[in-house]
Write a protein that holds these residues in place. Structure first.
Motif, PDB file in Angstrom:
ATOM      1  N   ASP A  25       0.813  -1.218   0.000  1.00 45.59           N
ATOM      2  CA  ASP A  25       0.000   0.000   0.000  1.00 45.59           C
ATOM      3  C   ASP A  25       0.846   1.267   0.000  1.00 45.59           C
ATOM      4  OD1 ASP A  25       1.016  -0.100   2.544  1.00 45.59           O
ATOM      5  OD2 ASP A  25      -0.904   0.081   3.575  1.00 45.59           O
ATOM      6  N   ALA A  26       2.182   1.126   0.074  1.00 50.57           N
ATOM      7  CA  ALA A  26       3.065   2.287   0.063  1.00 50.57           C
ATOM      8  C   ALA A  26       3.726   2.501  -1.294  1.00 50.57           C
ATOM      9  CB  ALA A  26       4.143   2.135   1.136  1.00 50.57           C
ATOM     10  N   ILE A  27       3.456   1.604  -2.243  1.00 54.27           N
ATOM     11  CA  ILE A  27       4.086   1.708  -3.553  1.00 54.27           C
ATOM     12  C   ILE A  27       3.440   2.816  -4.377  1.00 54.27           C
ATOM     13  CG2 ILE A  27       4.495   0.530  -5.742  1.00 54.27           C
ATOM     14  CD1 ILE A  27       4.548  -2.099  -4.186  1.00 54.27           C
ATOM     15  N   ILE A  28       4.272   3.687  -4.949  1.00 54.29           N
ATOM     16  CA  ILE A  28       3.793   4.675  -5.919  1.00 54.29           C
ATOM     17  C   ILE A  28       4.319   4.240  -7.275  1.00 54.29           C
ATOM     18  CG2 ILE A  28       3.690   7.101  -6.595  1.00 54.29           C
ATOM     19  CD1 ILE A  28       4.448   7.847  -3.751  1.00 54.29           C
ATOM     20  N   SER A  29       3.462   3.705  -8.104  1.00 57.66           N
ATOM     21  CA  SER A  29       3.890   3.159  -9.391  1.00 57.66           C
ATOM     22  C   SER A  29       3.834   4.242 -10.472  1.00 57.66           C
ATOM     23  CB  SER A  29       2.988   1.989  -9.776  1.00 57.66           C
ATOM     24  OG  SER A  29       1.695   2.455 -10.107  1.00 57.66           O
ATOM     25  N   LYS A  30       4.064   3.830 -11.706  1.00 52.00           N
ATOM     26  CA  LYS A  30       3.969   4.755 -12.836  1.00 52.00           C
ATOM     27  C   LYS A  30       2.550   4.874 -13.370  1.00 52.00           C
ATOM     28  CE  LYS A  30       8.578   3.304 -14.396  1.00 52.00           C
ATOM     29  NZ  LYS A  30       9.328   2.632 -15.489  1.00 52.00           N
ATOM     30  N   SER A  31       1.640   4.067 -12.865  1.00 56.56           N
ATOM     31  CA  SER A  31       0.342   3.914 -13.528  1.00 56.56           C
ATOM     32  C   SER A  31      -0.813   4.688 -12.897  1.00 56.56           C
ATOM     33  CB  SER A  31      -0.032   2.427 -13.571  1.00 56.56           C
ATOM     34  OG  SER A  31      -0.147   1.903 -12.256  1.00 56.56           O
ATOM     35  N   GLY A  32      -0.530   5.591 -11.954  1.00 58.46           N
ATOM     36  CA  GLY A  32      -1.643   6.235 -11.258  1.00 58.46           C
ATOM     37  C   GLY A  32      -1.958   7.658 -11.646  1.00 58.46           C
ATOM     38  N   ALA A  33      -1.252   8.220 -12.621  1.00 57.73           N
ATOM     39  CA  ALA A  33      -1.494   9.613 -13.003  1.00 57.73           C
ATOM     40  C   ALA A  33      -2.915   9.788 -13.532  1.00 57.73           C
ATOM     41  CB  ALA A  33      -0.487  10.048 -14.058  1.00 57.73           C
ATOM     42  N   ARG A  34      -3.549  10.924 -13.155  1.00 54.01           N
ATOM     43  CA  ARG A  34      -4.941  11.177 -13.538  1.00 54.01           C
ATOM     44  C   ARG A  34      -5.067  12.545 -14.197  1.00 54.01           C
ATOM     45  NH1 ARG A  34      -6.810  10.127  -7.436  1.00 54.01           N
ATOM     46  NH2 ARG A  34      -5.339  11.861  -7.307  1.00 54.01           N
ATOM     47  N   PRO A  35      -6.019  12.683 -15.133  1.00 56.43           N
ATOM     48  CA  PRO A  35      -6.227  13.992 -15.764  1.00 56.43           C
ATOM     49  C   PRO A  35      -6.431  15.080 -14.704  1.00 56.43           C
ATOM     50  CG  PRO A  35      -7.440  12.319 -16.946  1.00 56.43           C
ATOM     51  CD  PRO A  35      -6.900  11.647 -15.715  1.00 56.43           C
ATOM     52  N   GLY A  36      -5.770  16.189 -14.898  1.00 56.71           N
ATOM     53  CA  GLY A  36      -5.837  17.287 -13.942  1.00 56.71           C
ATOM     54  C   GLY A  36      -4.649  17.335 -13.003  1.00 56.71           C
ATOM     55  N   ALA A  41       1.151  11.863  -4.038  1.00 59.17           N
ATOM     56  CA  ALA A  41       1.589  11.600  -5.412  1.00 59.17           C
ATOM     57  C   ALA A  41       0.870  10.382  -5.970  1.00 59.17           C
ATOM     58  CB  ALA A  41       3.100  11.383  -5.451  1.00 59.17           C
ATOM     59  N   THR A  42       0.397  10.505  -7.189  1.00 55.49           N
ATOM     60  CA  THR A  42      -0.366   9.419  -7.808  1.00 55.49           C
ATOM     61  C   THR A  42       0.482   8.524  -8.702  1.00 55.49           C
ATOM     62  OG1 THR A  42      -1.001  10.929  -9.594  1.00 55.49           O
ATOM     63  CG2 THR A  42      -2.514  10.740  -7.731  1.00 55.49           C
ATOM     64  N   ALA A  43       1.605   9.041  -9.175  1.00 57.71           N
ATOM     65  CA  ALA A  43       2.544   8.262  -9.985  1.00 57.71           C
ATOM     66  C   ALA A  43       3.917   8.877  -9.833  1.00 57.71           C
ATOM     67  CB  ALA A  43       2.126   8.263 -11.460  1.00 57.71           C
ATOM     68  N   CYS A  44       4.954   8.068  -9.988  1.00 51.46           N
ATOM     69  CA  CYS A  44       6.305   8.595  -9.794  1.00 51.46           C
ATOM     70  C   CYS A  44       7.332   7.672 -10.439  1.00 51.46           C
ATOM     71  CB  CYS A  44       6.601   8.749  -8.301  1.00 51.46           C
ATOM     72  SG  CYS A  44       8.194   9.518  -7.913  1.00 51.46           S
ATOM     73  N   THR A  45       8.407   8.267 -10.939  1.00 50.19           N
ATOM     74  CA  THR A  45       9.580   7.514 -11.386  1.00 50.19           C
ATOM     75  C   THR A  45      10.773   8.444 -11.325  1.00 50.19           C
ATOM     76  OG1 THR A  45      10.455   6.042 -13.111  1.00 50.19           O
ATOM     77  CG2 THR A  45       9.364   8.052 -13.849  1.00 50.19           C
ATOM     78  N   ASP A  46      11.971   7.869 -11.436  1.00 48.64           N
ATOM     79  CA  ASP A  46      13.163   8.707 -11.454  1.00 48.64           C
ATOM     80  C   ASP A  46      13.506   9.068 -12.888  1.00 48.64           C
ATOM     81  OD1 ASP A  46      13.912   6.083 -12.130  1.00 48.64           O
ATOM     82  OD2 ASP A  46      15.969   6.430 -11.486  1.00 48.64           O
ATOM     83  N   VAL A  47      14.264  10.142 -13.045  1.00 54.20           N
ATOM     84  CA  VAL A  47      14.730  10.559 -14.364  1.00 54.20           C
ATOM     85  C   VAL A  47      16.175  10.104 -14.477  1.00 54.20           C
ATOM     86  CG1 VAL A  47      15.037  12.474 -15.960  1.00 54.20           C
ATOM     87  CG2 VAL A  47      13.207  12.566 -14.254  1.00 54.20           C
ATOM     88  N   SER A  48      16.415   9.123 -15.338  1.00 58.41           N
ATOM     89  CA  SER A  48      17.765   8.576 -15.452  1.00 58.41           C
ATOM     90  C   SER A  48      18.155   8.437 -16.915  1.00 58.41           C
ATOM     91  CB  SER A  48      17.882   7.253 -14.672  1.00 58.41           C
ATOM     92  OG  SER A  48      16.843   6.355 -15.044  1.00 58.41           O
ATOM     93  N   GLY A  49      18.563   7.241 -17.327  1.00 60.63           N
ATOM     94  CA  GLY A  49      19.177   7.066 -18.632  1.00 60.63           C
ATOM     95  C   GLY A  49      18.339   7.411 -19.843  1.00 60.63           C
ATOM     96  N   PHE A  50      17.017   7.268 -19.756  1.00 60.01           N
ATOM     97  CA  PHE A  50      16.162   7.567 -20.911  1.00 60.01           C
ATOM     98  C   PHE A  50      15.848   9.050 -21.038  1.00 60.01           C
ATOM     99  CE2 PHE A  50      14.286   3.068 -20.323  1.00 60.01           C
ATOM    100  CZ  PHE A  50      15.338   2.523 -21.033  1.00 60.01           C
ATOM    101  N   GLY A  51      16.296   9.868 -20.080  1.00 60.02           N
ATOM    102  CA  GLY A  51      16.016  11.291 -20.125  1.00 60.02           C
ATOM    103  C   GLY A  51      14.601  11.610 -19.671  1.00 60.02           C
ATOM    104  N   LEU A  52      14.325  12.888 -19.512  1.00 58.50           N
ATOM    105  CA  LEU A  52      13.012  13.321 -19.025  1.00 58.50           C
ATOM    106  C   LEU A  52      11.884  12.814 -19.917  1.00 58.50           C
ATOM    107  CD1 LEU A  52      11.238  15.076 -17.131  1.00 58.50           C
ATOM    108  CD2 LEU A  52      11.545  16.930 -18.787  1.00 58.50           C
TER     109      LEU A  52
END
Length: 247
Positions: free
Chosen positions: A55-66, A117-128
């Motif tokens: 329940d503490a995981i913030i994945s890449k899949s939770g972003a919402r319009p707005g 936060a609804t989604a999160c990842t780091d900015v690394s080798g693939f760039g922003l």
């Protein structure tokens, strides 16, 4: 190796590991093993294993319009490091890049989580662009981003304007196929920032619009002085990034 060379190598390795252990301890981790090898260059790496509550995981899949997309660190480490390898980076540029790379993401991650936060990842080798598109893909949403708002490390825009690029730039630039408006800024340094690979880059996260300003205030108070809102999540053009404010 001659005895003096072996002694120097041992001292350097000890110093590397001492710093590594101190950093691991700072973040609540313990070094439990490892091995050494011989080679032409000194290389040190760590494998990190941990656990997290589901329940503490913030994945890449939770972003919402707005939602608003927040970036915690400035961009440009790939450009600065490439310039340094060519002998074209000023000392203050390198110092600023090193300071950014040494800044841990741990406090930023806690702040983002505390602000929903609804989604999160780091900015690394693939760039922003590459990592932002990962969020859009996983969340099945689109986003609008103003490239003029992108924070850059000192010297990054100047070096980019002079044509300095990381060797990873061409591969990262393939993400432009999923960015509406990319062609309108090709040739500008902000274009290069989108695809510049980051070493120890910041975090990019979507947060509810109502929490966006407060999360920026909290991040800056915690030492992330260049934290900024760079984009808005939309329900249109899923899985694509649209550049706005460009002409």
């Amino acid at each position: 190796l001659a005895e003096s060379d072996a002694s120097r190598a041992e001292t350097v390795l000890f110093d590397f590991l001492a710093c590594g252990v101190a950093t691991l301890k700072e973040h609540g981790a313990v070094l439990i093993g490892g091995h050494t090898t011989e080679g032409m260059e000194m290389t040190v790496g760590f494998t990190i294993t941990g656990s997290v509550r589901e329940d503490a995981i913030i994945s890449k899949s939770g972003a919402r319009p707005g939602d608003r997309l927040v970036l915690t660190k400035p961009l440009g480490t790939g450009i600065i490091l490439a310039a340094a390898m060519r002998g074209e980076a000023r000392g203050d540029w390198e110092d600023a890049a090193i300071a950014a790379m040494l800044t841990s993401n741990a406090a930023a991650a806690r702040i983002l989580a505390d602000h929903g936060a609804t989604a999160c990842t780091d900015v690394s080798g693939f760039g922003l662009a590459g990592h932002l598109l990962e969020i859009l893909e996983a969340s099945n949403v689109g986003a609008e981003l103003n490239p003029e708002l992108l924070p850059a490390l000192p010297g990054a825009l100047e070096a980019a304007q002079a044509g300095v690029r990381s060797t990873m730039f061409p591969k990262n630039e393939s993400a432009a196929a999923n960015i509406d408006g990319a062609e309108t800024i090709r040739g500008r340094p902000q274009y290069d920032l989108l695809f510049d690979p980051q070493t120890s880059g910041g975090l990019i996260a979507s947060v509810p619009e109502a929490r966006a300003e407060s999360v920026i205030t909290a991040l800056r108070a915690a030492g992330y002085s260049r934290a900024i809102i760079i984009a808005r999540v939309t329900g249109t053009s899923p899985r694509r990034l649209r550049l706005v404010g460009v002409g």
